[in-house]
Design an enzyme around this catalytic site. Structure first.
Site, PDB file in Angstrom:
ATOM      1  N   GLY A   1       0.198  -5.725  -4.651  1.00 28.96           N
ATOM      2  CA  GLY A   1      -0.899  -4.886  -5.152  1.00 28.96           C
ATOM      3  C   GLY A   1      -1.000  -3.617  -4.335  1.00 28.96           C
TER       4      GLY A   1
ATOM      5  N   GLN B   1      -5.191   3.596  -0.600  1.00 29.46           N
ATOM      6  CA  GLN B   1      -4.128   3.419   0.391  1.00 29.46           C
ATOM      7  C   GLN B   1      -3.107   4.551   0.374  1.00 29.46           C
ATOM      8  OE1 GLN B   1      -3.505  -0.826  -1.068  1.00 29.46           O
ATOM      9  NE2 GLN B   1      -2.909  -1.021   1.089  1.00 29.46           N
TER      10      GLN B   1
ATOM     11  N   CYS C   1      -1.861  -6.982   4.316  1.00 29.77           N
ATOM     12  CA  CYS C   1      -2.166  -5.687   3.694  1.00 29.77           C
ATOM     13  C   CYS C   1      -1.105  -4.682   4.105  1.00 29.77           C
ATOM     14  CB  CYS C   1      -3.543  -5.207   4.147  1.00 29.77           C
ATOM     15  SG  CYS C   1      -4.028  -3.638   3.396  1.00 29.77           S
ATOM     16  N   LEU C   2      -0.639  -3.913   3.133  1.00 29.43           N
ATOM     17  CA  LEU C   2       0.391  -2.905   3.418  1.00 29.43           C
ATOM     18  C   LEU C   2      -0.137  -1.837   4.381  1.00 29.43           C
ATOM     19  CD1 LEU C   2       1.869  -2.503  -0.175  1.00 29.43           C
ATOM     20  CD2 LEU C   2       2.874  -3.740   1.767  1.00 29.43           C
TER      21      LEU C   2
ATOM     22  N   HIS D   1      -9.189  -8.085  -3.119  1.00 30.45           N
ATOM     23  CA  HIS D   1      -8.681  -7.313  -1.970  1.00 30.45           C
ATOM     24  C   HIS D   1      -8.556  -5.831  -2.339  1.00 30.45           C
ATOM     25  CE1 HIS D   1      -5.563  -6.881   1.440  1.00 30.45           C
ATOM     26  NE2 HIS D   1      -5.355  -5.800   0.724  1.00 30.45           N
ATOM     27  N   GLU D   2      -8.007  -5.554  -3.520  1.00 33.81           N
ATOM     28  CA  GLU D   2      -7.806  -4.152  -3.946  1.00 33.81           C
ATOM     29  C   GLU D   2      -9.142  -3.473  -4.251  1.00 33.81           C
ATOM     30  OE1 GLU D   2      -5.040  -3.330  -3.214  1.00 33.81           O
ATOM     31  OE2 GLU D   2      -3.829  -5.121  -3.510  1.00 33.81           O
TER      32      GLU D   2
ATOM     33  N   HIS E   1     -10.608  -2.212  -1.186  1.00 34.26           N
ATOM     34  CA  HIS E   1     -10.017  -0.922  -0.765  1.00 34.26           C
ATOM     35  C   HIS E   1     -10.733   0.245  -1.441  1.00 34.26           C
ATOM     36  CE1 HIS E   1      -6.579  -1.846   1.780  1.00 34.26           C
ATOM     37  NE2 HIS E   1      -6.026  -2.659   0.900  1.00 34.26           N
TER      38      HIS E   1
HETATM   39  O1  GNR Z   1       1.185  -7.290  -0.792  1.00 38.07           O
HETATM   40  C1  GNR Z   1       0.085  -7.804  -0.556  1.00 38.07           C
HETATM   41  N1  GNR Z   1      -0.023  -9.140  -0.448  1.00 38.07           N
HETATM   42  C2  GNR Z   1      -1.228  -9.808  -0.350  1.00 38.07           C
HETATM   43  C3  GNR Z   1      -1.206 -11.140   0.034  1.00 38.07           C
HETATM   44  C4  GNR Z   1      -2.370 -11.859   0.125  1.00 38.07           C
HETATM   45  C5  GNR Z   1      -3.561 -11.248  -0.172  1.00 38.07           C
HETATM   46  C6  GNR Z   1      -3.614  -9.928  -0.535  1.00 38.07           C
HETATM   47  C7  GNR Z   1      -2.446  -9.203  -0.637  1.00 38.07           C
HETATM   48  S1  GNR Z   1      -2.497  -7.545  -1.134  1.00 38.07           S
HETATM   49  C8  GNR Z   1      -1.088  -6.916  -0.340  1.00 38.07           C
HETATM   50  C9  GNR Z   1      -0.833  -5.486  -0.734  1.00 38.07           C
HETATM   51  C10 GNR Z   1      -1.981  -4.628  -0.293  1.00 38.07           C
HETATM   52  O2  GNR Z   1      -2.217  -4.320   0.848  1.00 38.07           O
HETATM   53  N2  GNR Z   1      -2.816  -4.247  -1.213  1.00 38.07           N
HETATM   54  O3  GNR Z   1      -3.902  -3.543  -0.882  1.00 38.07           O
HETATM   55 NI    NI Z   2      -4.367  -4.018   1.147  1.00 43.38          NI
END
Ligand code: GNR
Ligand code: NI
Length: 167
Positions: free
Chosen positions: A46, A51, A92-93, A134-135, A138
Site C-alpha cells: 500500500g 508518503q 511502513c515504507l 494504516h494508509e 497516513h
Molecule cells: O508494505 C506495507 N506492508 C504493510 C504490512 C503490514 C501492515 C501495513 C503495511 S503497509 C506497508 C506499505 C506502507 O507503508 N504503506 O503506507
Molecule cells: Ni505506511
C-alpha cells in the site's frame, strides 16, 4: 510513469493532513499510476499520497501476490468498523526495517472513488483491512509508530536519524 520519492520518518511532512480530491482528472490518474509503480518497486502492499509528499486523499493498495488487485481509494471514508479488534504486525515504507504490533478493527467497510471518479464500497478484512486503516492514518498525518510506546518511538527516531546520516 515515474518512480516517486518516499519520505522517511521522522520527516514533518508525514504529519500534514491531506485535503480531499476535488475532481478525479488526468493529474490524479497520473498520481495513482506513479504511486502504484512506486509501491510495486518498493515493494509494498500500500502507499498513501502523503508518503510521496502529495497532500491529497489518494491511496493505492494491492495485497495480492500477483500484482493483479490494484485498487485506488480516492477520498476514502470508513463507513463501518467491526467492534472486534485484531493485533497485526505492521511495517511502513516510510519507516524501513521497523516492524511492530498494532491493534485495529478486524473488519472495515470503505467508501471511496476509483480512478474514473465512480463511488464504490468495499468490505475489507485480513491484510486489506489492516492496510486501508494504516494508509488512512497516513492521510491524517499519522504514522503507525505513533501507536507504540514513547520509549519505542524515541528509539525508532534515533535509529532513523542515524540511518539517514549514513546515506
Ligand atoms: O508494505 C506495507 N506492508 C504493510 C504490512 C503490514 C501492515 C501495513 C503495511 S503497509 C506497508 C506499505 C506502507 O507503508 N504503506 O503506507
Ligand atoms: Ni505506511
Amino acid at each position: 510513469m515515474a518512480l516517486l520519492n518516499i519520505l522517511n520518518y521522522p520527516d514533518k511532512r508525514l504529519h500534514k493532513v491531506a485535503k480531499p480530491v476535488e475532481k478525479v482528472n488526468d493529474r490524479i490518474r497520473k498520481l495513482v499510476a506513479d504511486m502504484a509503480e512506486t509501491m510495486y518497486a518498493a515493494p509494498g502492499v500500500g502507499l498513501a499520497a502523503t508518503q510521496v509528499d502529495v497532500h491529497e486523499r489518494v491511496i493505492v493498495i494491492d495485497v495480492s501476490d500477483t500484482h493483479e488487485e490494484l485498487r485506488a481509494f480516492i477520498n476514502p471514508e470508513i463507513i463501518w468498523s467491526s467492534d472486534e479488534r485484531k493485533i497485526h504486525e505492521e511495517g511502513c515504507l516510510s519507516v524501513p526495517g521497523i516492524y511492530d504490533n498494532v491493534e485495529r478493527a478486524e473488519k472495515v467497510r470503505v467508501r471511496a472513488l476509483n480512478e474514473k471518479g465512480e463511488t464504490y464500497e468495499l468490505d475489507c478484512e485480513g491484510l486489506l483491512a489492516v492496510c486501508i486503516q494504516h494508509e488512512m492514518d497516513h492521510l491524517m498525518g499519522k504514522v503507525f509508530v505513533e501507536y507504540l510506546s514513547p520509549l519505542k518511538q524515541t528509539r525508532i527516531k534515533s535509529k532513523m536519524k542515524k540511518l539517514a546520516h549514513a546515506m
